[in-house]
Design a protein around this motif. Sequence first.
Motif, PDB file in Angstrom:
ATOM      1  N   GLU A   1      35.039  -8.053  17.497  1.00  0.00           N
ATOM      2  CA  GLU A   1      34.374  -7.801  16.727  1.00  0.00           C
ATOM      3  C   GLU A   1      34.526  -6.195  16.000  1.00  0.00           C
ATOM      4  OE1 GLU A   1      30.319  -8.580  17.766  1.00  0.00           O
ATOM      5  OE2 GLU A   1      30.028  -9.079  20.060  1.00  0.00           O
ATOM      6  N   TYR A   2      35.005  -5.004  16.341  1.00  0.00           N
ATOM      7  CA  TYR A   2      35.956  -4.259  15.695  1.00  0.00           C
ATOM      8  C   TYR A   2      36.915  -3.641  15.326  1.00  0.00           C
ATOM      9  CZ  TYR A   2      30.681  -2.996  18.104  1.00  0.00           C
ATOM     10  OH  TYR A   2      29.617  -3.417  18.997  1.00  0.00           O
ATOM     11  N   PRO A   3      36.737  -2.943  15.243  1.00  0.00           N
ATOM     12  CA  PRO A   3      38.329  -2.731  14.363  1.00  0.00           C
ATOM     13  C   PRO A   3      38.651  -0.823  15.492  1.00  0.00           C
ATOM     14  CG  PRO A   3      37.714  -2.184  12.353  1.00  0.00           C
ATOM     15  CD  PRO A   3      36.711  -3.087  13.519  1.00  0.00           C
ATOM     16  N   ILE A   4      39.703  -1.353  16.406  1.00  0.00           N
ATOM     17  CA  ILE A   4      39.608  -0.391  17.127  1.00  0.00           C
ATOM     18  C   ILE A   4      41.514   0.783  16.700  1.00  0.00           C
ATOM     19  CG2 ILE A   4      41.008   0.006  19.694  1.00  0.00           C
ATOM     20  CD1 ILE A   4      39.402  -2.812  20.363  1.00  0.00           C
ATOM     21  N   LEU A   5      40.696   2.290  16.294  1.00  0.00           N
ATOM     22  CA  LEU A   5      41.567   2.396  16.128  1.00  0.00           C
ATOM     23  C   LEU A   5      41.773   4.076  17.120  1.00  0.00           C
ATOM     24  CD1 LEU A   5      40.600   3.229  12.538  1.00  0.00           C
ATOM     25  CD2 LEU A   5      42.381   1.099  13.841  1.00  0.00           C
ATOM     26  N   PHE A   6      43.345   4.691  16.851  1.00  0.00           N
ATOM     27  CA  PHE A   6      43.405   6.186  17.634  1.00  0.00           C
ATOM     28  C   PHE A   6      42.622   7.095  17.260  1.00  0.00           C
ATOM     29  CE2 PHE A   6      45.439   2.049  20.090  1.00  0.00           C
ATOM     30  CZ  PHE A   6      45.029   3.007  21.146  1.00  0.00           C
ATOM     31  N   LEU A   7      42.130   7.825  17.590  1.00  0.00           N
ATOM     32  CA  LEU A   7      42.297   9.257  16.416  1.00  0.00           C
ATOM     33  C   LEU A   7      42.757  10.420  17.621  1.00  0.00           C
ATOM     34  CD1 LEU A   7      38.002   9.337  15.931  1.00  0.00           C
ATOM     35  CD2 LEU A   7      40.055   8.418  13.903  1.00  0.00           C
ATOM     36  N   PRO A   8      43.358  11.286  16.959  1.00  0.00           N
ATOM     37  CA  PRO A   8      44.252  12.676  17.369  1.00  0.00           C
ATOM     38  C   PRO A   8      42.822  12.982  18.225  1.00  0.00           C
ATOM     39  CG  PRO A   8      44.967  12.717  15.786  1.00  0.00           C
ATOM     40  CD  PRO A   8      43.268  11.307  15.970  1.00  0.00           C
ATOM     41  N   ALA A   9      42.964  13.368  19.684  1.00  0.00           N
ATOM     42  CA  ALA A   9      42.218  14.333  20.695  1.00  0.00           C
ATOM     43  C   ALA A   9      42.558  16.070  21.327  1.00  0.00           C
ATOM     44  CB  ALA A   9      41.852  13.718  21.846  1.00  0.00           C
ATOM     45  N   GLY A  10      43.282  16.566  20.532  1.00  0.00           N
ATOM     46  CA  GLY A  10      43.425  17.927  20.857  1.00  0.00           C
ATOM     47  C   GLY A  10      44.763  18.050  21.728  1.00  0.00           C
ATOM     48  N   LYS A  11      44.999  18.228  22.935  1.00  0.00           N
ATOM     49  CA  LYS A  11      46.397  18.730  23.411  1.00  0.00           C
ATOM     50  C   LYS A  11      46.092  19.207  24.465  1.00  0.00           C
ATOM     51  CE  LYS A  11      48.834  19.547  19.663  1.00  0.00           C
ATOM     52  NZ  LYS A  11      50.055  18.762  19.203  1.00  0.00           N
ATOM     53  N   ASP A  12      47.055  18.966  25.587  1.00  0.00           N
ATOM     54  CA  ASP A  12      46.329  18.632  26.618  1.00  0.00           C
ATOM     55  C   ASP A  12      47.444  20.284  27.329  1.00  0.00           C
ATOM     56  OD1 ASP A  12      49.684  18.775  26.899  1.00  0.00           O
ATOM     57  OD2 ASP A  12      49.514  16.568  27.835  1.00  0.00           O
ATOM     58  N   GLY A  13      46.976  20.652  28.460  1.00  0.00           N
ATOM     59  CA  GLY A  13      47.602  22.110  29.213  1.00  0.00           C
ATOM     60  C   GLY A  13      48.802  21.835  28.450  1.00  0.00           C
ATOM     61  N   ASP A  14      49.901  21.112  28.143  1.00  0.00           N
ATOM     62  CA  ASP A  14      51.556  21.045  28.118  1.00  0.00           C
ATOM     63  C   ASP A  14      51.887  21.333  26.803  1.00  0.00           C
ATOM     64  OD1 ASP A  14      52.426  20.933  30.948  1.00  0.00           O
ATOM     65  OD2 ASP A  14      51.748  18.890  30.872  1.00  0.00           O
ATOM     66  N   GLY A  15      50.582  20.691  25.513  1.00  0.00           N
ATOM     67  CA  GLY A  15      51.335  21.136  24.463  1.00  0.00           C
ATOM     68  C   GLY A  15      50.628  20.164  24.293  1.00  0.00           C
TER      69      GLY A  15
ATOM     70  N   VAL B   1      35.444   0.979  15.124  1.00  0.00           N
ATOM     71  CA  VAL B   1      35.393   1.336  13.600  1.00  0.00           C
ATOM     72  C   VAL B   1      34.155   0.774  13.818  1.00  0.00           C
ATOM     73  CG1 VAL B   1      35.480   2.030  11.652  1.00  0.00           C
ATOM     74  CG2 VAL B   1      37.473   1.742  13.342  1.00  0.00           C
ATOM     75  N   PHE B   2      32.690   1.113  13.575  1.00  0.00           N
ATOM     76  CA  PHE B   2      31.494   0.765  12.696  1.00  0.00           C
ATOM     77  C   PHE B   2      31.402   0.832  11.311  1.00  0.00           C
ATOM     78  CE2 PHE B   2      30.083   3.282  16.655  1.00  0.00           C
ATOM     79  CZ  PHE B   2      29.809   2.079  17.525  1.00  0.00           C
ATOM     80  N   GLY B   3      32.209   1.326  10.499  1.00  0.00           N
ATOM     81  CA  GLY B   3      31.772   1.970   9.064  1.00  0.00           C
ATOM     82  C   GLY B   3      32.951   2.413   8.589  1.00  0.00           C
ATOM     83  N   LEU B   4      33.164   2.355   7.366  1.00  0.00           N
ATOM     84  CA  LEU B   4      34.080   2.573   6.385  1.00  0.00           C
ATOM     85  C   LEU B   4      34.284   3.987   5.697  1.00  0.00           C
ATOM     86  CD1 LEU B   4      34.672  -0.780   4.951  1.00  0.00           C
ATOM     87  CD2 LEU B   4      36.043   0.210   6.227  1.00  0.00           C
ATOM     88  N   ALA B   5      32.936   4.783   6.319  1.00  0.00           N
ATOM     89  CA  ALA B   5      32.661   6.103   5.108  1.00  0.00           C
ATOM     90  C   ALA B   5      31.773   7.438   6.255  1.00  0.00           C
ATOM     91  CB  ALA B   5      31.734   6.111   4.291  1.00  0.00           C
ATOM     92  N   GLN B   6      31.912   8.114   5.754  1.00  0.00           N
ATOM     93  CA  GLN B   6      31.379   9.442   6.854  1.00  0.00           C
ATOM     94  C   GLN B   6      30.054   8.673   6.936  1.00  0.00           C
ATOM     95  OE1 GLN B   6      33.466  11.370   9.160  1.00  0.00           O
ATOM     96  NE2 GLN B   6      31.723  12.215  10.447  1.00  0.00           N
ATOM     97  N   GLY B   7      29.734   8.685   8.307  1.00  0.00           N
ATOM     98  CA  GLY B   7      27.850   8.467   8.584  1.00  0.00           C
ATOM     99  C   GLY B   7      27.417   7.237   8.153  1.00  0.00           C
ATOM    100  N   GLU B   8      28.092   5.905   8.175  1.00  0.00           N
ATOM    101  CA  GLU B   8      27.740   4.270   8.098  1.00  0.00           C
ATOM    102  C   GLU B   8      27.977   4.424   9.347  1.00  0.00           C
ATOM    103  OE1 GLU B   8      29.176   1.895   4.460  1.00  0.00           O
ATOM    104  OE2 GLU B   8      30.511   2.205   5.996  1.00  0.00           O
ATOM    105  N   ASN B   9      26.651   3.413  10.059  1.00  0.00           N
ATOM    106  CA  ASN B   9      27.271   2.730  11.148  1.00  0.00           C
ATOM    107  C   ASN B   9      26.313   1.317   9.888  1.00  0.00           C
ATOM    108  OD1 ASN B   9      26.495   1.004  13.026  1.00  0.00           O
ATOM    109  ND2 ASN B   9      26.064   2.706  14.050  1.00  0.00           N
ATOM    110  N   LEU B  10      27.531   0.216   9.980  1.00  0.00           N
ATOM    111  CA  LEU B  10      27.616  -1.028   9.581  1.00  0.00           C
ATOM    112  C   LEU B  10      27.009  -2.042  11.061  1.00  0.00           C
ATOM    113  CD1 LEU B  10      30.360  -1.174   6.676  1.00  0.00           C
ATOM    114  CD2 LEU B  10      27.801  -0.939   7.010  1.00  0.00           C
TER     115      LEU B  10
ATOM    116  N   GLY C   1      42.088  -7.080  12.448  1.00  0.00           N
ATOM    117  CA  GLY C   1      41.832  -8.004  11.319  1.00  0.00           C
ATOM    118  C   GLY C   1      40.347  -7.937  10.638  1.00  0.00           C
ATOM    119  N   ASN C   2      39.915  -6.885  11.430  1.00  0.00           N
ATOM    120  CA  ASN C   2      38.327  -7.003  11.703  1.00  0.00           C
ATOM    121  C   ASN C   2      37.726  -5.523  10.193  1.00  0.00           C
ATOM    122  OD1 ASN C   2      37.217  -8.825  13.634  1.00  0.00           O
ATOM    123  ND2 ASN C   2      37.415  -7.380  15.045  1.00  0.00           N
ATOM    124  N   MET C   3      38.768  -5.195  10.217  1.00  0.00           N
ATOM    125  CA  MET C   3      38.652  -4.168   8.843  1.00  0.00           C
ATOM    126  C   MET C   3      38.142  -4.716   7.423  1.00  0.00           C
ATOM    127  SD  MET C   3      39.192  -0.920  10.101  1.00  0.00           S
ATOM    128  CE  MET C   3      39.350  -0.384   8.683  1.00  0.00           C
TER     129      MET C   3
END
Length: 249
Positions: free
Chosen positions: A52-66, A75-84, A232-234
Amino acid sequence: MINAELHKQPVALDREQHRKLRLRQDVNHLAAAQTFNAFFLTAAEFGDACKEYPILFLPAGKDGDGKTLVAPVAVFGLAQGENLFLQADGRWDAHYVPAILRAYPFTMARVADDRYVVCFDAASPGVSETEGTPLFQENGEGSTLLQDVSKFVEQVEVEVERTRLIGKRLMELNLLKPKRFDAKLSDGTPVQVDGFLAADEETLNALPDADLLDLQRNGLLMLLHAHQFSMGNMRRLIDRRLARLQTPG
């Protein structure tokens, strides 16, 4: 897992302090995700979410080893604040809803290296001391509702940690690379989604046989395929955007 955008006022549940707390069943708890254009998924959810949704990966900081950490999102929408997917009538227009959203207004948080507690969002209109289903029995023990909630958020928390380790492994193998999605609406308006990571087919195909076998045995190859399938869900999101723009009012 506490999500700062979702859990506005997380509070550790206490059987004495919150003895009167109730959960309102008449409140649409998914309305809290109205402005979310993406939301965290655990790896265990890929099989359902990829349909049903595109599945993407986002950066989420660093671990203890950097080393860079990543977090998979639906992904629910194509713009910030957009839930389709959240409709004007409150209906969620998809068969599958991410687990942490389904658990809302409850979640689980780590308070020590080996200790977790059930939390609730005190800012949610779904919690009350006068309306709804009680969370505690007269004797102070958790109600059936609370027992079910506790089991669910505990299971989700286990999957959150597993997902973190999976992302770490994918990054170690250099399998996730920055990507960009470009398209145009029917009126020529450009749509661009960037700032995310996705599986790199060339790198995956070039992996040594030993690494590929390890990915297959650990179920990670299947997860990568689900992620790739989900892309393909994009295009479907564009259709949703167009349908919403064409809806009167």
